[in-house]
Design a protein around this motif. Structure first.
Motif, mmCIF file in Angstrom:
data_model
loop_
_atom_site.group_PDB
_atom_site.id
_atom_site.type_symbol
_atom_site.label_atom_id
_atom_site.label_comp_id
_atom_site.label_asym_id
_atom_site.label_seq_id
_atom_site.Cartn_x
_atom_site.Cartn_y
_atom_site.Cartn_z
ATOM 1 N N GLY A 199 104.637 -49.684 26.016
ATOM 2 C CA GLY A 199 103.853 -48.897 26.723
ATOM 3 C C GLY A 199 104.298 -47.183 26.562
ATOM 4 N N LYS A 200 103.352 -46.554 26.738
ATOM 5 C CA LYS A 200 103.347 -45.102 26.752
ATOM 6 C C LYS A 200 103.448 -44.126 27.939
ATOM 7 C CE LYS A 200 102.988 -45.179 22.268
ATOM 8 N NZ LYS A 200 104.431 -44.738 21.336
ATOM 9 N N VAL A 201 102.788 -45.063 29.049
ATOM 10 C CA VAL A 201 102.985 -44.214 30.298
ATOM 11 C C VAL A 201 103.486 -45.072 31.537
ATOM 12 C CG1 VAL A 201 100.974 -42.702 29.575
ATOM 13 C CG2 VAL A 201 100.613 -44.904 30.928
ATOM 14 N N ILE A 202 103.593 -44.381 32.479
ATOM 15 C CA ILE A 202 104.384 -45.313 33.685
ATOM 16 C C ILE A 202 103.631 -44.894 35.112
ATOM 17 C CG2 ILE A 202 106.331 -44.050 33.930
ATOM 18 C CD1 ILE A 202 107.682 -46.789 34.424
ATOM 19 N N GLU A 203 103.315 -45.730 35.858
ATOM 20 C CA GLU A 203 102.897 -45.299 37.437
ATOM 21 C C GLU A 203 104.137 -46.002 38.204
ATOM 22 O OE1 GLU A 203 99.503 -46.135 40.478
ATOM 23 O OE2 GLU A 203 99.609 -47.206 38.588
ATOM 24 N N PHE A 204 104.544 -44.903 39.044
ATOM 25 C CA PHE A 204 105.698 -45.194 39.988
ATOM 26 C C PHE A 204 105.299 -45.629 41.264
ATOM 27 C CE2 PHE A 204 108.154 -42.410 36.937
ATOM 28 C CZ PHE A 204 109.290 -43.324 36.579
ATOM 29 N N TYR A 205 106.083 -46.357 42.212
ATOM 30 C CA TYR A 205 105.525 -46.751 43.557
ATOM 31 C C TYR A 205 106.842 -46.073 44.308
ATOM 32 C CZ TYR A 205 108.594 -50.627 43.506
ATOM 33 O OH TYR A 205 109.401 -51.745 43.021
ATOM 34 N N PRO A 206 106.609 -45.671 45.583
ATOM 35 C CA PRO A 206 107.642 -45.324 46.598
ATOM 36 C C PRO A 206 108.645 -46.536 46.925
ATOM 37 C CG PRO A 206 105.398 -45.607 47.563
ATOM 38 C CD PRO A 206 105.171 -45.849 46.262
ATOM 39 N N GLY A 207 109.829 -46.209 46.919
ATOM 40 C CA GLY A 207 110.761 -47.143 47.466
ATOM 41 C C GLY A 207 111.670 -47.959 46.556
ATOM 42 N N GLN A 208 111.459 -47.899 45.203
ATOM 43 C CA GLN A 208 112.106 -48.576 44.286
ATOM 44 C C GLN A 208 113.411 -47.718 44.130
ATOM 45 O OE1 GLN A 208 110.609 -48.851 40.299
ATOM 46 N NE2 GLN A 208 111.426 -50.894 39.843
ATOM 47 N N ALA A 209 114.572 -48.582 43.959
ATOM 48 C CA ALA A 209 115.854 -47.813 43.696
ATOM 49 C C ALA A 209 115.858 -47.355 42.297
ATOM 50 C CB ALA A 209 116.935 -49.091 43.809
ATOM 51 N N LEU A 210 116.443 -46.071 42.367
ATOM 52 C CA LEU A 210 116.741 -45.280 41.059
ATOM 53 C C LEU A 210 117.084 -45.878 39.883
ATOM 54 C CD1 LEU A 210 115.748 -42.707 39.947
ATOM 55 C CD2 LEU A 210 118.048 -41.750 40.551
#
Length: 290
Positions: free
Chosen positions: A65-76
């Protein structure tokens, strides 16, 4: 207009006519070197929700993959599980995420699905986080905050993509599953407001993904692109081209619409070992030539 919850397998009610330019044109362009087969494709980090955000970045890169979408609450990260991805976290999270993205050559494009409050000061935190990360859109289902969302979308030049989960027959107030509802919701709004087209959830609602895309023509900001092994609520994710969602036709329609947003693979199956399935999805798009 809302589709009947007892829709037949491929039925969608007539499209709302949308007379506007493509919403994606209002947003910063994704570089060509972040595209595969003509599409900016990568993962929704929720694909790797059994892991940390750092591991989601690593696995997205591993799959191609080349891009990513983050979501709230995932451990760093494995070493800093006390820190989370999100607009309510300390600024150091942004710096660390950016460094990890640079290490693996990925671009953060979206943030969500995130709840956005009607309080402007609180809503602004979501846009500040997206801006600091260099993202082009937030993904939400907070239709009650649309006035604030529109105001801040204009101010920050950040898109607002309304996402769809499957229909909820026991909750008639849940309407975003229906593309006609989203089309009607945004038709007189700023062009930065549109849809995050989740093809798998449309299929789980008994809708034809291609027809849903047509209803939302000119308003598709991003996509959670899924292929399912069968129509309906029991369907689970499979590699693109091996299921019932007609992914080649979906890509045809996105291309025909001049789609310039991102495709987030949200592979909600084989949770502990789904990199091979994600890689097959990316391989399908890489081989797309129509």
């Amino acid at each position: 207009m809302i589709c009947n919850a007892t829709l037949s397998r491929w039925h969608v009610v007539p499209a709302v006519v949308l007379m506007m330019s493509t919403a994606a044109q209002a947003q910063p362009q994704i570089p060509d070197d972040a595209k595969i087969g003509g599409f900016a494709i990568g993962c929704q980090a929720y694909t790797f929700n059994r892991f940390t955000a750092f591991e989601a970045i690593e696995k997205t890169a591993q799959a191609g993959g080349k891009v990513i979408e983050f979501y709230p609450g995932q451990a760093l990260s494995p070493d800093e599980r006390n820190l989370k991805v999100g607009h309510d976290q300390p600024e150091e999270v942004i710096a660390k995420l950016k460094s990890k993205l640079d290490e693996h050559g990925l671009i953060a494009v979206n943030y969500g699905v995130v709840g956005v409050p009607t309080n402007e000061d609180e809503a602004r935190k979501v846009f500040e986080f997206a801006k600091a990360m260099g993202m082009r859109a937030i993904t939400t289902e907070s239709v009650d905050a649309i006035d604030i969302l529109e105001k801040l979308a204009k101010e920050y030049n950040i898109g607002v993509a309304f996402h769809n989960h499957p229909s909820r027959p026991d909750n008639p107030d849940y309407k975003v599953w229906d593309p006609n509802y989203i089309a009607e919701l945004v038709k007189d709004r700023d062009s930065r407001l549109g849809a995050c087209a989740d093809t798998g959830h449309w299929a789980r609602s008994g809708l034809n993904p291609v027809e849903c895309l047509k209803i939302l023509k000119g308003r598709i900001i991003s996509s959670h692109l899924k292929d399912l092994n069968e129509m309906g609520r029991s369907g689970h994710d499979v590699p693109y081209g091996t299921g019932v969602c007609n992914i080649a036709d979906v890509l045809d329609e996105l291309k025909a619409q001049g789609f310039e947003g991102n495709i987030s693979i949200e592979y909600e199956h084989d949770w502990e070992n789904n990199v091979p399935g994600v890689a097959q999805c990316i391989g399908f798009v890489r081989g797309y030539t129509r």
